[in-house]
Write a protein that holds these residues in place. Structure first.
Motif, PDB file in Angstrom:
ATOM      1  N   MET A 125      53.816  28.348 -39.435  1.00 15.31           N
ATOM      2  CA  MET A 125      54.940  29.150 -38.900  1.00 15.31           C
ATOM      3  C   MET A 125      55.670  30.009 -39.860  1.00 15.31           C
ATOM      4  SD  MET A 125      57.695  27.830 -35.867  1.00 15.31           S
ATOM      5  CE  MET A 125      59.030  27.401 -36.603  1.00 15.31           C
ATOM      6  N   ASP A 126      55.736  29.478 -41.345  1.00 17.46           N
ATOM      7  CA  ASP A 126      56.450  30.315 -42.245  1.00 17.46           C
ATOM      8  C   ASP A 126      55.551  31.540 -42.612  1.00 17.46           C
ATOM      9  OD1 ASP A 126      58.464  28.497 -42.770  1.00 17.46           O
ATOM     10  OD2 ASP A 126      57.631  27.781 -44.628  1.00 17.46           O
ATOM     11  N   LEU A 127      54.261  31.461 -42.409  1.00 16.04           N
ATOM     12  CA  LEU A 127      53.600  32.704 -42.250  1.00 16.04           C
ATOM     13  C   LEU A 127      53.325  33.524 -41.141  1.00 16.04           C
ATOM     14  CD1 LEU A 127      50.406  30.684 -43.819  1.00 16.04           C
ATOM     15  CD2 LEU A 127      52.345  32.084 -45.067  1.00 16.04           C
ATOM     16  N   GLY A 128      54.137  33.208 -40.115  1.00 16.10           N
ATOM     17  CA  GLY A 128      54.358  33.957 -38.874  1.00 16.10           C
ATOM     18  C   GLY A 128      53.493  33.848 -37.740  1.00 16.10           C
ATOM     19  N   GLY A 129      52.751  32.562 -37.901  1.00 10.22           N
ATOM     20  CA  GLY A 129      51.917  32.165 -36.596  1.00 10.22           C
ATOM     21  C   GLY A 129      52.712  30.834 -36.054  1.00 10.22           C
TER      22      GLY A 129
ATOM     23  N   ASP B 216      54.557  42.535 -37.171  1.00 12.22           N
ATOM     24  CA  ASP B 216      55.822  42.357 -37.076  1.00 12.22           C
ATOM     25  C   ASP B 216      56.767  42.145 -38.374  1.00 12.22           C
ATOM     26  OD1 ASP B 216      54.866  39.959 -37.300  1.00 12.22           O
ATOM     27  OD2 ASP B 216      56.372  39.183 -35.856  1.00 12.22           O
ATOM     28  N   GLU B 221      60.791  36.580 -38.679  1.00 17.16           N
ATOM     29  CA  GLU B 221      61.852  35.782 -38.827  1.00 17.16           C
ATOM     30  C   GLU B 221      61.898  34.611 -39.728  1.00 17.16           C
ATOM     31  OE1 GLU B 221      59.249  35.380 -36.554  1.00 17.16           O
ATOM     32  OE2 GLU B 221      58.844  33.718 -36.799  1.00 17.16           O
ATOM     33  N   SER B 222      60.481  34.342 -40.265  1.00 21.74           N
ATOM     34  CA  SER B 222      60.624  33.259 -41.430  1.00 21.74           C
ATOM     35  C   SER B 222      61.063  33.685 -42.525  1.00 21.74           C
ATOM     36  CB  SER B 222      59.204  32.587 -41.438  1.00 21.74           C
ATOM     37  OG  SER B 222      58.280  33.688 -41.739  1.00 21.74           O
ATOM     38  N   GLU B 223      61.178  34.934 -43.005  1.00 19.12           N
ATOM     39  CA  GLU B 223      61.549  35.197 -44.173  1.00 19.12           C
ATOM     40  C   GLU B 223      63.086  36.095 -44.158  1.00 19.12           C
ATOM     41  OE1 GLU B 223      58.013  38.298 -44.620  1.00 19.12           O
ATOM     42  OE2 GLU B 223      57.951  36.153 -44.285  1.00 19.12           O
ATOM     43  N   ARG B 291      49.341  38.287 -30.491  1.00 18.02           N
ATOM     44  CA  ARG B 291      50.554  37.862 -31.189  1.00 18.02           C
ATOM     45  C   ARG B 291      50.657  36.384 -31.390  1.00 18.02           C
ATOM     46  NH1 ARG B 291      57.022  38.766 -29.392  1.00 18.02           N
ATOM     47  NH2 ARG B 291      57.746  37.176 -30.881  1.00 18.02           N
ATOM     48  N   TRP B 292      50.234  35.745 -30.304  1.00 21.24           N
ATOM     49  CA  TRP B 292      50.329  34.039 -30.468  1.00 21.24           C
ATOM     50  C   TRP B 292      49.086  33.714 -31.206  1.00 21.24           C
ATOM     51  CZ3 TRP B 292      54.945  32.775 -30.088  1.00 21.24           C
ATOM     52  CH2 TRP B 292      55.962  33.656 -29.254  1.00 21.24           C
ATOM     53  N   THR B 293      48.326  34.412 -31.689  1.00 18.45           N
ATOM     54  CA  THR B 293      47.178  33.514 -32.241  1.00 18.45           C
ATOM     55  C   THR B 293      47.298  33.924 -33.933  1.00 18.45           C
ATOM     56  OG1 THR B 293      45.813  34.214 -30.398  1.00 18.45           O
ATOM     57  CG2 THR B 293      44.474  33.522 -32.259  1.00 18.45           C
ATOM     58  N   PHE B 294      47.510  35.039 -34.412  1.00 21.37           N
ATOM     59  CA  PHE B 294      47.582  35.556 -35.666  1.00 21.37           C
ATOM     60  C   PHE B 294      48.983  35.226 -36.430  1.00 21.37           C
ATOM     61  CE2 PHE B 294      43.997  38.191 -33.811  1.00 21.37           C
ATOM     62  CZ  PHE B 294      42.842  37.473 -34.613  1.00 21.37           C
ATOM     63  N   PRO B 295      48.767  34.660 -37.623  1.00 18.95           N
ATOM     64  CA  PRO B 295      49.649  34.789 -38.509  1.00 18.95           C
ATOM     65  C   PRO B 295      50.419  36.181 -38.859  1.00 18.95           C
ATOM     66  CG  PRO B 295      47.997  33.825 -39.761  1.00 18.95           C
ATOM     67  CD  PRO B 295      47.545  34.013 -38.219  1.00 18.95           C
ATOM     68  N   ARG B 296      51.257  36.513 -39.670  1.00 15.79           N
ATOM     69  CA  ARG B 296      51.766  37.669 -40.167  1.00 15.79           C
ATOM     70  C   ARG B 296      51.194  38.161 -41.300  1.00 15.79           C
ATOM     71  NH1 ARG B 296      56.493  36.171 -40.574  1.00 15.79           N
ATOM     72  NH2 ARG B 296      57.081  36.333 -38.441  1.00 15.79           N
TER      73      ARG B 296
END
Lengths: 372, 328
Positions: A125-129, B216, B221-223, B291-296
């Motif tokens: 989640m920190d990495l955006g997933g 995105d 949102e995490s950073e 969107r709901w599968t991959f990390p950023r």
């Protein structure tokens, strides 16, 4: 990616990450001096939830302080209470029945898997997933349900007693745990397919956030953080306690030193924990769970006692200095995350804020355990 | 004269209605889709299948107090959400949903949509700068550099298609692909063998242009907490949200018109609005799925992808198509 070379004075700005920030997973504050997206200097600020557990340990009796220990690390609480009961048992010379030790090992390892699962979800989640968190929590839920059956609580356990356990495991726990192991192995395969092999994740973790062997040793980092930097150290193998010598398991060590190595260590550790649980359930002896002879009042003889255990986050040490009374004279906790976190200040200099927060996620911080 | 004005007003009202309805129900669809992907039900309390959820969300957002942070640039802070929503609605005016369903068919339709899409970057910059928040500024700088670098390959790809069709009118672009699916631009032909690659580039760029995961970075949102809209609450946030979804619909519509034959049926039968809507909703479902599968990704990874990979490939494709058009 390297930081721009010369920074003129007055060209940087201060960014407060925390105490309320989604990446710090708690009330940790990191004061970052930033040059654009690059970190020039970082300073972690602690103390927002300091509760003086060590002082509480000194003005309460040993059994009274037992629940406190599970409030340190709310994700892997059993490991910490395990350390405390082992230390007091060593101090008082209490014999623990074999069945109790096996059950302790099984439950601690289940708790370790639960902790790593939650870390896995939160880290991605920190990495955006966002999605892997939901999958991980669902698997963790099975562990929590199992542990709730025997311990009576889901998060802050107080299951171990000096000399044994509060409660024996029942006929439903053993089949549930046996069914859980293949289920969890399937899930681990799924996580590998969904997350580990993902190219975005690999690009974000490989060669990012290097922590050299040297920095780990200087700051006293232990657990998966050290093992991801090529330090082959695990208390369960190096200073065996409880019934761990009876089990056949490996310590995963990676030499890449990057965030991905720490990720792999934890993913492999889950598999190793499953192996321990499997063997523990097989070898589980019959017998009592509390010793026949046990002092009514826990009063360790005068002396200095230390016990280290391997919790989900690393080496947790507990030192009890006894003056022969009901309370400890000195109660010192050495918590792994405290040491693991402090290398962040030095390691993140010159990094991009995204990578630095990925590095922080890979350290697996649980803030109440830093601010004891 | 008055009839033209009336026509324009009706067109805009319909466009606003369509955009708002889509924005509201795409939020619902996104949340339900995310729920399915994450093995949870998603919003299912308000109304059947949670269909009244957008209404409840709207009421909540509208009744909330609009807080303007101290030290904020008030004018920019207020204008940014409007600037996010308005261009998105205006772009709907020129999108042809079928042979007849189009508010205003323009000869420079493609240009107009891209011009309005660029305004979206401005709203993000205003929001980040105006709210006097460090996270906001960092996020808006990211979002703007992202928007600039992804408009380039996107436009080069569009030039390729415009060159093949000889028109910038969206209607003509779609008509040129009528017939079966073998006429669609996404299918490689002798004069444009690299079209599937172009389609992929355009798809990736639309994801990046609409600030969708995995690109995105403007609202990571995490950073960066919530990125450029960290300080926005109430309907200011609501407008950003609606603008985002309206942009997604426009992105999907553009892909449909440029590559997937617009309102044409895959087998050349009964071309109608139905096929157009079906195609854009399939594309939107893909957006949600991604969107709901991959990390950023990271910001430098994102910019490198555009400047080092997508732009050279699309330029090569442009040259190749130009040459082959001369030959065949």
């Amino acid at each position: 990616m390297s930081a721009p070379i010369d920074i003129q004075p007055g060209e940087t700005f201060t960014l407060n990450v925390g105490p309320q920030h989604p990446a710090t997973h708690g009330v940790l504050r990191v004061k970052l001096e930033m040059d654009g997206e690059y970190i020039v200097h970082a300073e972690t600020v602690l103390g927002y939830i300091h509760r003086m557990h060590e002082l509480m340990g000194e003005n309460r009796t040993y059994p009274q302080v037992l629940p406190n220990l599970s409030r340190l690390d709310y994700l892997g609480a059993l490991g910490y209470t395990h350390g405390h009961v082992l230390a007091v048992e060593r101090a008082c010379g209490i014999e623990v029945p074999e069945r109790a030790e096996y059950i302790r090992a099984i439950t601690v390892e289940l708790n370790r898997v639960a902790s790593h699962l939650f870390w896995f979800g939160a880290f991605v989640m920190d990495l955006g997933g966002f999605t892997p968190l939901m999958y991980a929590i669902q698997d963790r839920e099975y562990i929590l349900d199992m542990l709730e059956r025997v311990t009576g609580s889901r998060l802050t356990y107080c299951y171990y007693r000096f000399g044994g356990l509060y409660n024996d495991i029942d006929d439903e726990f053993i089949p549930a745990a046996k069914a859980f192991i293949p289920r969890m192995r399937e899930s681990l395969k799924k996580y590998d397919a969904l997350v580990t092999g993902n190219i975005i994740l690999q690009k974000r973790l490989k060669d990012i956030g290097p922590l050299s062997k040297d920095i780990c040793k200087r700051y006293g980092a232990t657990g998966p953080v050290a093992r991801g930097s090529g330090i082959d150290y695990d208390v369960r193998k190096n200073e065996p306690y409880s019934v761990y010598p009876e089990f056949d398991f490996d310590i995963p060590v990676y030499h890449e030193c990057d965030s991905f190595a720490r990720y792999k260590v934890r993913m492999d550790e889950m598999e190793q924990s499953l192996r321990i649980i499997e063997q523990g359930l097989e070898k589980l002896p019959d017998g009592p769970i509390m010793p026949k002879k046990k002092p009514k009042l826990i009063k360790p003889p005068v002396g200095d006692y230390y016990q280290a255990v391997e919790t989900a986050r690393g080496n947790f040490g507990i030192r009890i200095v006894s003056d022969g009374g009901k309370n400890a004279y000195r109660f010192k906790l050495r918590s792994p995350t405290y040491s693991n976190m402090h290398l962040f200040d030095e390691a993140c200099e010159g990094m991009l804020i995204m990578d630095a927060l990925a590095l922080m996620g890979s350290l697996d911080l649980v803030i109440p355990e830093i601010d004891r | 004269m008055s009839l033209t004005v009336l026509n324009a007003i009706i067109a805009v009202v319909i466009a606003i209605g369509f955009a708002a309805l889509n924005a509201a129900y795409l939020v619902w669809a996104e949340r339900r889709g995310a729920g399915r992907i994450q093995r949870r039900p998603g919003p299912n309390v308000n109304g059947p299948f949670g269909l009244l959820q957008p209404l409840a969300d709207g009421c909540k957002l509208m009744t909330k107090q609009l807080v303007i942070p101290g030290g904020a640039d008030k004018a920019l802070f207020m204008v940014a959400p409007v600037l996010a929503m308005a261009p998105a609605i205006m772009s709907f005016v020129t999108i042809p949903f079928s042979n007849v369903v189009v508010a205003k068919s323009m000869d420079v339709g493609v240009l107009m949509i891209f011009a309005f899409a660029s305004l979206g970057g401005m709203s993000i910059l205003f929001a980040g700068w105006g709210s006097r928040n460090k996270y906001g500024v960092m996020a808006s700088v990211r979002a703007v550099s992202q928007a600039i670098s992804y408009e380039v390959p996107m436009l080069i790809t569009v030039i390729t298609i415009v060159m093949m069709t000889g028109s910038m009118n969206l209607h003509d672009l779609a008509v040129a692909q009528s017939g079966g699916f073998w006429h669609w631009n996404v299918i490689p032909s002798l004069s444009s063998p690299l079209m599937p690659v172009s389609f992929l580039i355009f798809f990736i760029c639309s994801l990046a242009e609409t600030n969708r995961a995995p690109f995105d970075l403007g609202e990571a949102e995490s950073e960066l907490v919530a990125g450029f809209h960290t300080e926005y609450g109430s309907m200011g946030f609501g407008l950003f949200f609606m603008g985002e979804y309206a942009n997604i619909v426009i992105g999907a519509s553009l892909i449909t018109i440029l590559f997937l034959g617009g309102w044409g049926c895959p087998f050349g039968l009964f071309p109608s609005v139905f096929w157009f809507l079906l195609k854009i909703y399939i594309l939107i479902a893909t957006f949600i799925w991604i969107r709901w599968t991959f990390p950023r990704t990271t910001i430098y990874g994102l910019l490198n992808l555009s400047w080092k990979i997508l732009i050279p490939i699309s330029l090569f494709n442009l040259l190749l198509t130009a040459g082959l058009l001369k030959v065949f």
